[in-house]
Design an enzyme around this catalytic site. Structure first.
Site, PDB file in Angstrom:
ATOM      1  N   GLY A 141     -31.052  19.240  -8.106  1.00 37.17           N
ATOM      2  CA  GLY A 141     -30.601  18.764  -9.414  1.00 37.17           C
ATOM      3  C   GLY A 141     -29.160  18.328  -9.375  1.00 37.17           C
ATOM      4  N   GLY A 184     -18.850   5.723   8.475  1.00 35.12           N
ATOM      5  CA  GLY A 184     -18.833   6.936   7.652  1.00 35.12           C
ATOM      6  C   GLY A 184     -19.963   6.956   6.638  1.00 35.12           C
ATOM      7  CB  ALA A 237     -24.411  13.661  -7.848  1.00 33.51           C
ATOM      8  CB  ALA A 248     -20.880   7.477  14.167  1.00 32.67           C
ATOM      9  CD  GLU A 249     -26.971   4.077  17.855  1.00 28.26           C
ATOM     10  OE1 GLU A 249     -27.575   5.101  17.466  1.00 28.26           O
ATOM     11  OE2 GLU A 249     -27.539   3.024  18.190  1.00 28.26           O
ATOM     12  CB  VAL A 250     -23.445   2.481  13.173  1.00 27.36           C
ATOM     13  CG1 VAL A 250     -22.895   1.363  12.297  1.00 27.36           C
ATOM     14  CG2 VAL A 250     -24.673   2.029  13.934  1.00 27.36           C
ATOM     15  N   GLY A 259     -28.821  19.281  -1.242  1.00 27.80           N
ATOM     16  CA  GLY A 259     -27.386  19.414  -0.973  1.00 27.80           C
ATOM     17  C   GLY A 259     -27.021  19.243   0.493  1.00 27.80           C
ATOM     18  CB  ALA A 289     -32.073  15.441  -3.117  1.00 23.79           C
ATOM     19  CG  HIS A 343     -15.169  -4.360 -33.403  1.00 24.57           C
ATOM     20  ND1 HIS A 343     -15.837  -3.160 -33.375  1.00 24.57           N
ATOM     21  CD2 HIS A 343     -15.866  -5.175 -34.232  1.00 24.57           C
ATOM     22  CE1 HIS A 343     -16.905  -3.242 -34.163  1.00 24.57           C
ATOM     23  NE2 HIS A 343     -16.944  -4.456 -34.691  1.00 24.57           N
TER      24      HIS A 343
HETATM   25  C1  LIG Z   1     -26.796   9.515  -0.997  1.00 25.51           C
HETATM   26  C2  LIG Z   1     -25.326   9.793  -1.254  1.00 25.51           C
HETATM   27  C3  LIG Z   1     -24.680   9.133  -2.274  1.00 25.51           C
HETATM   28  C4  LIG Z   1     -23.330   9.380  -2.521  1.00 25.51           C
HETATM   29  N1  LIG Z   1     -22.731   8.718  -3.546  1.00 25.51           N
HETATM   30  C5  LIG Z   1     -21.414   8.935  -3.806  1.00 25.51           C
HETATM   31  C6  LIG Z   1     -20.761   8.233  -4.848  1.00 25.51           C
HETATM   32  O1  LIG Z   1     -21.358   7.421  -5.554  1.00 25.51           O
HETATM   33  N2  LIG Z   1     -19.437   8.464  -5.039  1.00 25.51           N
HETATM   34  C7  LIG Z   1     -18.735   9.368  -4.286  1.00 25.51           C
HETATM   35  O2  LIG Z   1     -17.536   9.551  -4.503  1.00 25.51           O
HETATM   36  N3  LIG Z   1     -19.344  10.051  -3.275  1.00 25.51           N
HETATM   37  C8  LIG Z   1     -20.656   9.847  -3.016  1.00 25.51           C
HETATM   38  N4  LIG Z   1     -21.258  10.512  -1.983  1.00 25.51           N
HETATM   39  C9  LIG Z   1     -20.450  11.450  -1.178  1.00 25.51           C
HETATM   40  C10 LIG Z   1     -19.560  10.680  -0.188  1.00 25.51           C
HETATM   41  O3  LIG Z   1     -20.337   9.781   0.555  1.00 25.51           O
HETATM   42  C11 LIG Z   1     -18.848  11.670   0.730  1.00 25.51           C
HETATM   43  O4  LIG Z   1     -18.122  12.603  -0.067  1.00 25.51           O
HETATM   44  C12 LIG Z   1     -17.839  10.980   1.665  1.00 25.51           C
HETATM   45  O5  LIG Z   1     -18.411   9.866   2.296  1.00 25.51           O
HETATM   46  C13 LIG Z   1     -17.339  11.983   2.709  1.00 25.51           C
HETATM   47  O6  LIG Z   1     -16.392  11.348   3.561  1.00 25.51           O
HETATM   48  P1  LIG Z   1     -15.855  12.125   4.844  1.00 25.51           P
HETATM   49  O7  LIG Z   1     -14.770  11.284   5.408  1.00 25.51           O
HETATM   50  O8  LIG Z   1     -15.564  13.534   4.500  1.00 25.51           O
HETATM   51  O9  LIG Z   1     -17.088  12.193   5.859  1.00 25.51           O
HETATM   52  P2  LIG Z   1     -17.906  11.035   6.607  1.00 25.51           P
HETATM   53  O10 LIG Z   1     -17.758   9.723   5.957  1.00 25.51           O
HETATM   54  O11 LIG Z   1     -19.281  11.581   6.789  1.00 25.51           O
HETATM   55  O12 LIG Z   1     -17.195  10.901   8.031  1.00 25.51           O
HETATM   56  C14 LIG Z   1     -17.346  11.856   9.031  1.00 25.51           C
HETATM   57  C15 LIG Z   1     -17.241  11.156  10.377  1.00 25.51           C
HETATM   58  O13 LIG Z   1     -17.051  12.160  11.377  1.00 25.51           O
HETATM   59  C16 LIG Z   1     -17.742  11.785  12.534  1.00 25.51           C
HETATM   60  N5  LIG Z   1     -17.958  13.019  13.300  1.00 25.51           N
HETATM   61  C17 LIG Z   1     -18.640  14.122  12.928  1.00 25.51           C
HETATM   62  N6  LIG Z   1     -18.542  15.078  13.884  1.00 25.51           N
HETATM   63  C18 LIG Z   1     -17.767  14.569  14.874  1.00 25.51           C
HETATM   64  C19 LIG Z   1     -17.284  15.071  16.115  1.00 25.51           C
HETATM   65  N7  LIG Z   1     -17.565  16.304  16.539  1.00 25.51           N
HETATM   66  N8  LIG Z   1     -16.518  14.273  16.869  1.00 25.51           N
HETATM   67  C20 LIG Z   1     -16.208  13.014  16.469  1.00 25.51           C
HETATM   68  N9  LIG Z   1     -16.630  12.483  15.312  1.00 25.51           N
HETATM   69  C21 LIG Z   1     -17.393  13.256  14.518  1.00 25.51           C
HETATM   70  C22 LIG Z   1     -19.013  11.134  12.024  1.00 25.51           C
HETATM   71  O14 LIG Z   1     -19.541  10.255  12.994  1.00 25.51           O
HETATM   72  C23 LIG Z   1     -18.499  10.393  10.769  1.00 25.51           C
HETATM   73  O15 LIG Z   1     -18.180   9.045  11.043  1.00 25.51           O
HETATM   74  C24 LIG Z   1     -22.613  10.289  -1.711  1.00 25.51           C
HETATM   75  C25 LIG Z   1     -23.270  10.958  -0.660  1.00 25.51           C
HETATM   76  C26 LIG Z   1     -24.602  10.720  -0.435  1.00 25.51           C
HETATM   77  C27 LIG Z   1     -25.304  11.436   0.697  1.00 25.51           C
END
Ligand SMILES: Cc1cc2nc3c(=O)[nH]c(=O)nc-3n(C[C@H](O)[C@H](O)[C@H](O)COP(=O)(O)OP(=O)(O)OC[C@H]3O[C@@H](n4cnc5c(N)ncnc54)[C@H](O)[C@@H]3O)c2cc1C
Length: 462
Positions: free
Chosen positions: A180, A39, A182, A34-36, A269, A267, A446
């Site tokens: 529909g 996650g 979350a 990622a650029e930033v 999915g 939205a 209470h």
């Molecule tokens: C709008 C929104 C609201 C949400 N709200 C909630 C909430 O309230 N509560 C909740 O529990 N969940 C929520 N979620 C879901 C939650 O954000 C995700 O389940 C969680 O962040 C997933 O984490 P992860 O580590 O699997 O993936 P990510 O956090 O996406 O991390 C994946 C990382 O892999 C890196 N990457 C990808 N491909 C490569 C590659 N080939 N080489 C090197 N790096 C790579 C990316 O740069 C990224 O940094 C929400 C999601 C969205 C979209």
């Protein structure tokens, strides 16, 4: 660049795995392209959406001031200021995570990784060049991507994704939300709270597929009370531009309906992010678009694990973290065999939606209990008969508890005020395998919202 454990992706799952692996003494690296760094949760998911929802919730309360004997005037939504608050907070959260990732406890490689064989990945480095990394074990923690639109016409009219909502200083006067789940429901709450005209179009028979129908119905009722036009059981037929506006055409109840708004939010999915990872080169088999998964977090290659959104089945942060930790501990067990591999325990799986009213579920749903043939009893209690909820003017929804015939609590659910907080009382009870009678006997102050749990607990204990 030879490691015990190489993690691809430094989001919630990847960072949790790295921290756990380091504590176990594994030579670990995290590769993230990622650029930033930060996650999805921090940058474009949980945290930014909740900062926006907080602005909306406060605006919504102020709009209802009169109900509480107050008069509020001159209320205004200032989109750029809502966005500025979000940016400041997210900047702080991301900086903290970036500090953790860069603290030197494990190697951090900035670039996109792809397997060239089952023990090697090649990284296209962000600054330039490539880096070859070999490891005894790996973790795929690459998260998810927005699913493709089901109609080409949706791409043609230019729909927003949740990323656009979270980055836009504009708060459209009207919006159509497709989906529909979350995220769809939370953004419907966001715009409705800000007084916008919201239409939510869900294909399935209810909101939040897989959630018990009574909970989903209470949520839909609450959203409708707040002005959201909720359609379920629909089929998308078309999408077109109409001057500066956008139109969605869909079938519902045997009729064709056309709705129009300033903006459309897609939205519908997210899907596992496996593109470009070279999974075939590593010999990883896929099942229904997912890395074939075991409860040990192993893929079809026993030394390659997967955790978080890329593996599923529940795309939420606390499970991504739990799976990352299990994967790291199991990687250590694969490297030094002896101890049996651990399985991710989903007994306390939690799900919460920060809608208005909120919805939260822990443990097994009523549908799951019935499907598995488990003998259980259920008791419910409504917020419109609960003192504190009446004082707060938050009377939509109800709580329900399930208990085995022996009394152990098997699950709980809540639609109503602060459901995502309230559910944790049931989580704690279930963590210690409490019975309904034990929960009912715990003193509750209470009047509080929390004491609502004692009513279904007493009924089940009786
Ligand atoms: C709008 C929104 C609201 C949400 N709200 C909630 C909430 O309230 N509560 C909740 O529990 N969940 C929520 N979620 C879901 C939650 O954000 C995700 O389940 C969680 O962040 C997933 O984490 P992860 O580590 O699997 O993936 P990510 O956090 O996406 O991390 C994946 C990382 O892999 C890196 N990457 C990808 N491909 C490569 C590659 N080939 N080489 C090197 N790096 C790579 C990316 O740069 C990224 O940094 C929400 C999601 C969205 C979209």
């Amino acid at each position: 660049m030879n490691f015990d454990f190489a993690i691809i992706g430094g989001g919630s799952a990847g960072y949790a795995a790295a921290r756990t692996a380091v504590a176990l003494g594994l030579k670990t690296c995290v590769v993230d392209g990622a650029e930033v760094l930060g996650g999805l949760c921090i940058l474009r998911g949980c945290m930014p959406s909740k900062t926006l929802l907080e602005s909306s919730s406060r605006f919504s309360t102020l709009r209802r001031a009169q109900k509480f004997g107050l008069r509020a005037s001159g209320l205004e939504v200032i989109g750029p200021e809502i966005l500025a608050r979000k940016k400041r907070l997210i900047g702080e959260f991301a900086a903290y995570r970036q500090g953790q990732l860069g603290a030197g406890k494990f190697a951090l490689v900035r670039g996109n990784a792809r397997f060239t064989d089952a023990h090697t990945v090649e990284v296209d480095l962000r600054h330039c060049g490539t880096q070859r990394i070999t490891a005894k074990t790996f973790l795929l923690a690459t998260g998810s991507v927005v699913s493709d639109a089901p109609l080409a016409a949706l791409n043609a009219i230019g729909c927003w994704t949740t990323d656009d909502v979270l980055e836009s200083p504009d708060v459209p006067a009207s919006i159509i939300i497709l989906g529909g789940g979350a995220t769809a429901v939370e953004f419907a709450t966001y715009y409705a709270g800000l007084g916008r005209d919201v239409t939510l179009i869900q294909r399935g028979a209810q909101l939040l597929r897989g959630t018990d129908a009574d909970l989903a119905a209470a949520l839909a009722h609450g959203l409708r009370e707040r002005g959201v036009k909720v359609f379920v059981n629909t089929r998308l037929v078309g999408a077109e531009k109409a001057g500066g506006r956008k139109r969605i055409i869909f079938e519902h109840d045997g009729k064709q309906i056309t709705v129009e708004a300033e903006q459309v939010l897609q939205a519908l999915g997210r899907s596992p992010n496996t593109g470009g990872l070279g999974l075939a080169a590593a010999g990883i088999e896929m099942l229904h678009g997912r890395t074939a998964m075991q409860p040990t977090q192993q893929t079809s290659q026993p030394h390659i694990f997967a955790a978080g959104d890329v593996s599923g089945p529940y795309e939420v942060v606390h499970i991504a973290i739990q799976q990352g930790e299990v994967a790291a501990r199991n990687a250590a067990r694969v490297i030094a065999p002896g101890e049996a591999l651990e399985e991710t325990d989903l007994r306390l799986k939690l799900f919460a939606v920060f809608s208005d009213p909120e919805l939260a579920v822990v443990g097994q749903t009523e549908g799951e209990l019935r499907a598995s043939g488990t003998a259980f009893r259920v008791a419910t209690y409504p917020f419109n008969d609960h003192g504190k909820a009446l004082c707060m003017g938050e009377t939509d929804g109800f709580v329900k508890l399930f208990a085995a015939h022996g009394g152990e609590i098997l699950g709980g659910a809540c639609v109503g005020p602060h459901a995502a907080e309230l559910i944790h009382e049931v989580v704690v009870a279930m963590r210690f395998r409490a019975t309904a009678a034990q929960l009912a006997a715990i003193p509750h102050y209470h009047p509080t919202l929390s004491e609502i749990w004692t009513y279904p607990a007493e009924e089940l204990a009786g």
